[in-house]
Write an enzyme that holds these catalytic residues in place. Structure first.
Site, mmCIF file in Angstrom:
data_model
loop_
_atom_site.group_PDB
_atom_site.id
_atom_site.type_symbol
_atom_site.label_atom_id
_atom_site.label_comp_id
_atom_site.label_asym_id
_atom_site.label_seq_id
_atom_site.Cartn_x
_atom_site.Cartn_y
_atom_site.Cartn_z
ATOM 1 N N ALA A 1 -0.003 -3.185 13.537
ATOM 2 C CA ALA A 1 0.315 -1.815 13.140
ATOM 3 C C ALA A 1 1.159 -1.115 14.204
ATOM 4 O O ALA A 1 0.980 -1.314 15.401
ATOM 5 C CB ALA A 1 -0.973 -1.030 12.904
ATOM 6 N N ARG B 1 0.881 -14.249 20.123
ATOM 7 C CA ARG B 1 0.434 -15.637 20.216
ATOM 8 C C ARG B 1 0.669 -16.351 18.899
ATOM 9 O O ARG B 1 0.970 -15.729 17.883
ATOM 10 C CB ARG B 1 -1.047 -15.711 20.589
ATOM 11 C CG ARG B 1 -2.002 -15.145 19.543
ATOM 12 C CD ARG B 1 -3.445 -15.363 19.953
ATOM 13 N NE ARG B 1 -4.418 -14.792 19.040
ATOM 14 C CZ ARG B 1 -4.878 -15.389 17.943
ATOM 15 N NH1 ARG B 1 -4.421 -16.599 17.599
ATOM 16 N NH2 ARG B 1 -5.782 -14.814 17.171
ATOM 17 N N GLY C 1 0.227 -1.313 9.191
ATOM 18 C CA GLY C 1 0.636 0.054 8.888
ATOM 19 C C GLY C 1 1.592 0.652 9.898
ATOM 20 O O GLY C 1 1.557 0.336 11.097
ATOM 21 N N HIS D 1 23.966 3.050 10.819
ATOM 22 C CA HIS D 1 25.179 3.835 11.048
ATOM 23 C C HIS D 1 25.781 3.431 12.384
ATOM 24 O O HIS D 1 25.063 2.997 13.298
ATOM 25 C CB HIS D 1 24.842 5.327 11.061
ATOM 26 C CG HIS D 1 24.147 5.792 9.825
ATOM 27 N ND1 HIS D 1 24.817 6.237 8.719
ATOM 28 C CD2 HIS D 1 22.824 5.859 9.511
ATOM 29 C CE1 HIS D 1 23.951 6.560 7.775
ATOM 30 N NE2 HIS D 1 22.729 6.350 8.229
ATOM 31 N N ASN E 1 0.832 -1.193 0.000
ATOM 32 C CA ASN E 1 0.000 0.000 0.000
ATOM 33 C C ASN E 1 0.878 1.258 0.000
ATOM 34 O O ASN E 1 2.100 1.172 -0.093
ATOM 35 C CB ASN E 1 -0.959 -0.039 1.191
ATOM 36 C CG ASN E 1 -2.332 0.487 0.845
ATOM 37 O OD1 ASN E 1 -2.464 1.517 0.197
ATOM 38 N ND2 ASN E 1 -3.367 -0.220 1.282
#
Length: 203
Positions: free
Chosen positions: A158, A181, A140, A113, A83
């Site tokens: 998310a 789980r 997301g 870094h 997406n």
């Protein structure tokens, strides 16, 4: 060993040397074109994303905008969907299996870094490969950090920050991401939390 060879080997390297800046610039041109294609140009979009990435399956859908450093270090399997606002820092190799579903604003970072400021200010950076298995759904605003391996059939909630490997068949969530789980056979009958399918063709 030049700086590109060092980068591809996971060694400290300098990103502005041995043609790496030029390679990133050429990829940025392709990315700009991809992100600015008119929505109805599906065939051109499909052809260009396959040109950008190192390896893909036949079916791939990456919603613009999409960003990556080199492109050729990214391999995705069949039936890949990402997406909006997927960012992949592909200094190291990124391998993603079949049937990946990636939600908006996911970031996959092979790049890093040094911790100490003197070492960091030297200009050296590194890229450690990331591997993601088959049938993985990434929620997301998730960040996946250098060196992580994610198993098959994994669901990542998310907003997670994935700093360690995840085994097959788990739901994991959080910052840092932890296993919530195992995925069970009982989960097959539910489409969201305690909501059961009201159709029969989902199995």
């Amino acid at each position: 060993m030049n700086q590109k060879e060092r980068m591809l080997s996971g060694l400290p390297y300098k990103a502005w040397m041995d043609g790496l800046s030029e390679e990133r610039l050429e990829n940025k041109k392709k990315i700009f074109k991809y992100n600015n294609l008119e929505p109805e140009y599906e065939k051109a979009k499909d052809a260009l994303i396959k040109e950008i990435l190192g390896k893909t399956g036949n079916i791939i859908n990456v919603e613009a905008p999409f960003r990556c450093d080199y492109g050729y270090n990214i391999e995705v399997g069949e039936n890949f969907f990402a997406n909006y606002n997927l960012t992949i820092l592909d200094v190291g190799k990124v391998k993603i299996g079949d049937n990946a579903q990636i939600a908006p604003n996911v970031s996959i970072y092979t790049a890093g870094h040094p911790i100490h400021p003197d070492s960091r200010n030297s200009g050296y950076e590194y890229g450690i490969p990331i591997t993601i298995g088959d049938n993985v759904w990434i929620g997301g605003n998730t960040c996946i950090m250098p060196g992580v391996t994610i198993g098959n059939n994994v669901v990542i909630g998310a907003g997670s920050v994935v700093t360690k490997d995840l085994p097959d068949n788990v739901i994991a969530v959080g910052n840092p991401c932890r296993i919530l789980r195992k995925i069970s056979e009982e989960d097959r009958d539910y489409y969201y939390r305690n909501l059961k399918f009201d159709v029969e063709d989902y199995k």
